[in-house]
Design a protein around this motif. Structure first.
Motif, PDB file in Angstrom:
ATOM      1  N   PRO A 241      35.174 -41.307 -59.747  1.00 54.09           N
ATOM      2  CA  PRO A 241      36.316 -41.103 -58.846  1.00 54.09           C
ATOM      3  C   PRO A 241      36.346 -39.698 -58.267  1.00 54.09           C
ATOM      4  CG  PRO A 241      37.033 -40.822 -61.088  1.00 54.09           C
ATOM      5  CD  PRO A 241      35.561 -41.165 -61.168  1.00 54.09           C
ATOM      6  N   ARG A 242      37.117 -39.521 -57.201  1.00 52.41           N
ATOM      7  CA  ARG A 242      37.418 -38.203 -56.666  1.00 52.41           C
ATOM      8  C   ARG A 242      38.925 -38.114 -56.484  1.00 52.41           C
ATOM      9  NH1 ARG A 242      34.370 -37.186 -51.367  1.00 52.41           N
ATOM     10  NH2 ARG A 242      32.667 -38.172 -52.514  1.00 52.41           N
ATOM     11  N   TRP A 243      39.455 -36.925 -56.603  1.00 52.65           N
ATOM     12  CA  TRP A 243      40.904 -36.773 -56.603  1.00 52.65           C
ATOM     13  C   TRP A 243      41.301 -35.452 -55.956  1.00 52.65           C
ATOM     14  CZ3 TRP A 243      37.857 -36.491 -60.949  1.00 52.65           C
ATOM     15  CH2 TRP A 243      37.803 -35.250 -61.593  1.00 52.65           C
ATOM     16  N   ALA A 244      42.569 -35.413 -55.549  1.00 54.11           N
ATOM     17  CA  ALA A 244      43.166 -34.182 -55.057  1.00 54.11           C
ATOM     18  C   ALA A 244      43.926 -33.543 -56.220  1.00 54.11           C
ATOM     19  CB  ALA A 244      44.104 -34.457 -53.886  1.00 54.11           C
ATOM     20  N   PRO A 270      42.310 -34.570 -38.619  1.00 54.03           N
ATOM     21  CA  PRO A 270      43.743 -34.619 -38.277  1.00 54.03           C
ATOM     22  C   PRO A 270      44.229 -35.992 -37.866  1.00 54.03           C
ATOM     23  CG  PRO A 270      42.465 -33.542 -36.540  1.00 54.03           C
ATOM     24  CD  PRO A 270      41.531 -33.741 -37.686  1.00 54.03           C
ATOM     25  N   ASP A 271      43.337 -36.848 -37.448  1.00 54.94           N
ATOM     26  CA  ASP A 271      43.749 -38.181 -36.991  1.00 54.94           C
ATOM     27  C   ASP A 271      43.626 -39.243 -38.071  1.00 54.94           C
ATOM     28  OD1 ASP A 271      44.178 -37.068 -34.479  1.00 54.94           O
ATOM     29  OD2 ASP A 271      42.127 -37.496 -33.812  1.00 54.94           O
ATOM     30  N   ARG A 272      43.284 -38.830 -39.294  1.00 49.89           N
ATOM     31  CA  ARG A 272      43.104 -39.815 -40.363  1.00 49.89           C
ATOM     32  C   ARG A 272      43.964 -39.441 -41.567  1.00 49.89           C
ATOM     33  NH1 ARG A 272      36.831 -40.930 -41.515  1.00 49.89           N
ATOM     34  NH2 ARG A 272      37.823 -42.526 -42.831  1.00 49.89           N
ATOM     35  N   SER A 273      44.331 -40.446 -42.316  1.00 51.23           N
ATOM     36  CA  SER A 273      44.992 -40.253 -43.603  1.00 51.23           C
ATOM     37  C   SER A 273      44.305 -41.169 -44.607  1.00 51.23           C
ATOM     38  CB  SER A 273      46.487 -40.568 -43.518  1.00 51.23           C
ATOM     39  OG  SER A 273      46.696 -41.929 -43.168  1.00 51.23           O
ATOM     40  N   PHE A 274      44.310 -40.754 -45.860  1.00 54.88           N
ATOM     41  CA  PHE A 274      43.588 -41.474 -46.902  1.00 54.88           C
ATOM     42  C   PHE A 274      44.576 -41.902 -47.985  1.00 54.88           C
ATOM     43  CE2 PHE A 274      40.913 -38.320 -44.919  1.00 54.88           C
ATOM     44  CZ  PHE A 274      39.798 -39.050 -44.538  1.00 54.88           C
ATOM     45  N   ALA A 275      44.470 -43.177 -48.341  1.00 54.36           N
ATOM     46  CA  ALA A 275      45.370 -43.703 -49.371  1.00 54.36           C
ATOM     47  C   ALA A 275      44.936 -43.223 -50.746  1.00 54.36           C
ATOM     48  CB  ALA A 275      45.378 -45.230 -49.318  1.00 54.36           C
ATOM     49  N   GLY A 276      45.906 -43.102 -51.626  1.00 53.38           N
ATOM     50  CA  GLY A 276      45.620 -42.693 -52.992  1.00 53.38           C
ATOM     51  C   GLY A 276      46.787 -43.020 -53.906  1.00 53.38           C
ATOM     52  N   TRP A 277      46.703 -42.592 -55.124  1.00 53.48           N
ATOM     53  CA  TRP A 277      47.774 -42.826 -56.088  1.00 53.48           C
ATOM     54  C   TRP A 277      47.761 -41.726 -57.136  1.00 53.48           C
ATOM     55  CZ3 TRP A 277      43.011 -44.713 -56.707  1.00 53.48           C
ATOM     56  CH2 TRP A 277      42.455 -44.730 -57.969  1.00 53.48           C
ATOM     57  N   ALA A 305      48.520 -32.192 -61.509  1.00 50.94           N
ATOM     58  CA  ALA A 305      48.468 -33.636 -61.293  1.00 50.94           C
ATOM     59  C   ALA A 305      47.207 -33.965 -60.503  1.00 50.94           C
ATOM     60  CB  ALA A 305      49.708 -34.123 -60.546  1.00 50.94           C
ATOM     61  N   ARG A 306      46.738 -35.188 -60.694  1.00 54.92           N
ATOM     62  CA  ARG A 306      45.587 -35.677 -59.962  1.00 54.92           C
ATOM     63  C   ARG A 306      46.006 -36.884 -59.136  1.00 54.92           C
ATOM     64  NH1 ARG A 306      40.619 -35.570 -64.411  1.00 54.92           N
ATOM     65  NH2 ARG A 306      40.653 -33.303 -64.782  1.00 54.92           N
ATOM     66  N   VAL A 307      45.738 -36.796 -57.849  1.00 50.73           N
ATOM     67  CA  VAL A 307      45.995 -37.917 -56.951  1.00 50.73           C
ATOM     68  C   VAL A 307      44.640 -38.493 -56.571  1.00 50.73           C
ATOM     69  CG1 VAL A 307      46.982 -38.647 -54.758  1.00 50.73           C
ATOM     70  CG2 VAL A 307      48.117 -36.866 -56.111  1.00 50.73           C
ATOM     71  N   TYR A 308      44.300 -39.635 -57.151  1.00 46.73           N
ATOM     72  CA  TYR A 308      43.000 -40.257 -56.904  1.00 46.73           C
ATOM     73  C   TYR A 308      42.976 -40.893 -55.521  1.00 46.73           C
ATOM     74  CZ  TYR A 308      41.967 -39.512 -61.798  1.00 46.73           C
ATOM     75  OH  TYR A 308      41.720 -38.920 -63.019  1.00 46.73           O
ATOM     76  N   VAL A 309      41.809 -40.844 -54.905  1.00 50.59           N
ATOM     77  CA  VAL A 309      41.656 -41.249 -53.514  1.00 50.59           C
ATOM     78  C   VAL A 309      40.953 -42.596 -53.447  1.00 50.59           C
ATOM     79  CG1 VAL A 309      40.788 -40.580 -51.245  1.00 50.59           C
ATOM     80  CG2 VAL A 309      41.484 -38.832 -52.891  1.00 50.59           C
ATOM     81  N   CYS A 310      41.531 -43.478 -52.639  1.00 52.60           N
ATOM     82  CA  CYS A 310      40.832 -44.716 -52.292  1.00 52.60           C
ATOM     83  C   CYS A 310      39.885 -44.374 -51.140  1.00 52.60           C
ATOM     84  CB  CYS A 310      41.817 -45.803 -51.877  1.00 52.60           C
ATOM     85  SG  CYS A 310      43.025 -46.252 -53.145  1.00 52.60           S
ATOM     86  N   ASP A 311      38.769 -43.767 -51.493  1.00 46.34           N
ATOM     87  CA  ASP A 311      37.876 -43.204 -50.485  1.00 46.34           C
ATOM     88  C   ASP A 311      37.193 -44.300 -49.690  1.00 46.34           C
ATOM     89  OD1 ASP A 311      37.309 -40.830 -49.418  1.00 46.34           O
ATOM     90  OD2 ASP A 311      35.922 -40.161 -50.948  1.00 46.34           O
TER      91      ASP A 311
END
Length: 348
Positions: A241-244, A270-277, A305-311
């Motif tokens: 996984p990768r996370w913020a 700037p024109d994209r957003s990435f889902a995560g949890w 905290a870690r916000v994992y990315v649905c990359d």
């Protein structure tokens, strides 16, 4: 007429003021309904090394190459390992032959040969006994010397002993080998089998493979270098996984929970957003790292905290990239065991 225009004008001004206030209040409520947090992208990195020492013969990847799980990355010179495996296999074959020989026992041809030997011994003993008897009579009649009688007696005793020994050997051949000898031979076969497996594992370990999907971040050694278990060859960045990595204030812990959905934004896209949890919230507080861009006071205690990315498939978010994470206050955490990246079912 002026009397009617002035009240109407005042009413319009008052209505405009109320509308402006309601709009500002709505904007304020919408702004506080979603919180923004600032952090950086993070992922795991592993340094890959061989299990045995040896000289590197090949490296199959370059820095920046994507790799899949199980893909060969580097290889050692296999000559020593091939020789060790061949020696172990030969020793196993020898031990297996000894074990099978003990299990099967004597061949029927060997038993028949031993029976023939025993029969010959019996005939020889009878001959020696008769010779002794004749010489005894001749000696009593003074027709033979006592020395000849002693020689005949010794030959008869030797023939009897030879017969007894050959009969015992025949009996052992018929009975078979001792269980203890068979058990010892079986243990030798098992030990040799384990040695072959160990040599095969060492031979297979001459090929270094990727433990998981990732990207080659560095080649630490080159072909011709000597590798060892304590000296990494390749540095691999795991892409899943990768996370913020963000930091939460104590006041945020009351409404942010693991499993809450979030969106990740990057200035690079700037024109994209990435889902995560939200996948992890630290149970202990710490001081805010200076590298984190946060509007709060840096000396305040925060919780990592870690916000994992649905990359997505192209995986544009890279290690260390600054990101903004937005979490809605009214967002519901996903159910335990559910896939946070699974799309929501369509409304009926």
């Amino acid at each position: 007429m002026f009397k009617f225009v002035l009240p109407l004008l005042l009413l319009l001004i008052a209505g405009s003021g109320v509308a402006w206030y309601v709009e500002q209040e709505n904007n304020s409520n919408s702004a506080t309904a979603t919180r923004a947090f600032y952090g950086n992208m993070d992922l795991r990195q592993v340094d890959l090394a061989f299990n045995d020492a040896g000289r590197i013969s090949d490296i199959f990847v370059q820095t920046g190459d994507p790799v899949r799980a199980g893909q060969p990355i580097a290889k050692l010179d296999t000559r020593r390992f091939d020789a060790a495996l061949a020696a172990a296999q030969a020793q196993l074959a020898a031990n297996q032959a000894i074990y099978e020989k003990l299990v099967h026992g004597s061949r029927p041809e060997d038993i028949e040969r031993l029976r023939a030997v025993v029969a010959a011994d019996q005939a020889n003993l009878q001959l020696r006994e008769r010779t002794e008897a004749r010489l005894t009579t001749l000696t009593q009649q003074k027709l033979a010397s006592p020395q000849d009688l002693d020689t005949a007696r010794a030959q008869r005793a030797a023939a009897a002993a030879q017969l007894k020994a050959d009969q015992a050997q025949l009996q052992l051949a018929v009975i078979g080998n001792r269980p203890e000898d068979i058990a010892a031979a079986k243990a030798s076969v098992e030990a040799a089998t384990a040695a072959v497996h160990s040599a095969q594992i060492a031979r297979d370990d001459t090929v270094l493979t990727a433990p998981s999907a990732g990207i080659i971040s560095n080649r630490l050694l080159e072909p011709g270098d000597m590798a060892s278990p304590a000296q990494p060859v390749i540095s691999l960045a795991l892409t899943n996984p990768r996370w913020a990595r963000i930091y939460l204030a104590e006041s945020d812990l009351g409404w942010i929970h693991e499993g809450m959905p979030a969106t990740i934004h990057s200035d690079s896209f700037p024109d994209r957003s990435f889902a995560g949890w939200v996948g992890y919230i630290s149970p202990t507080a710490e001081f805010t790292p200076k590298a984190v861009e946060s509007p709060s006071v840096r000396t305040a205690l925060v919780y990592q905290a870690r916000v994992y990315v649905c990359d997505p498939a192209d995986q544009p978010l890279r290690l260390g990239m600054p990101v903004t994470v937005k979490i809605a206050r009214d967002a519901r955490p996903v159910a335990r065991g559910a896939d946070p990246c699974a799309p929501e079912p369509a409304a009926p």
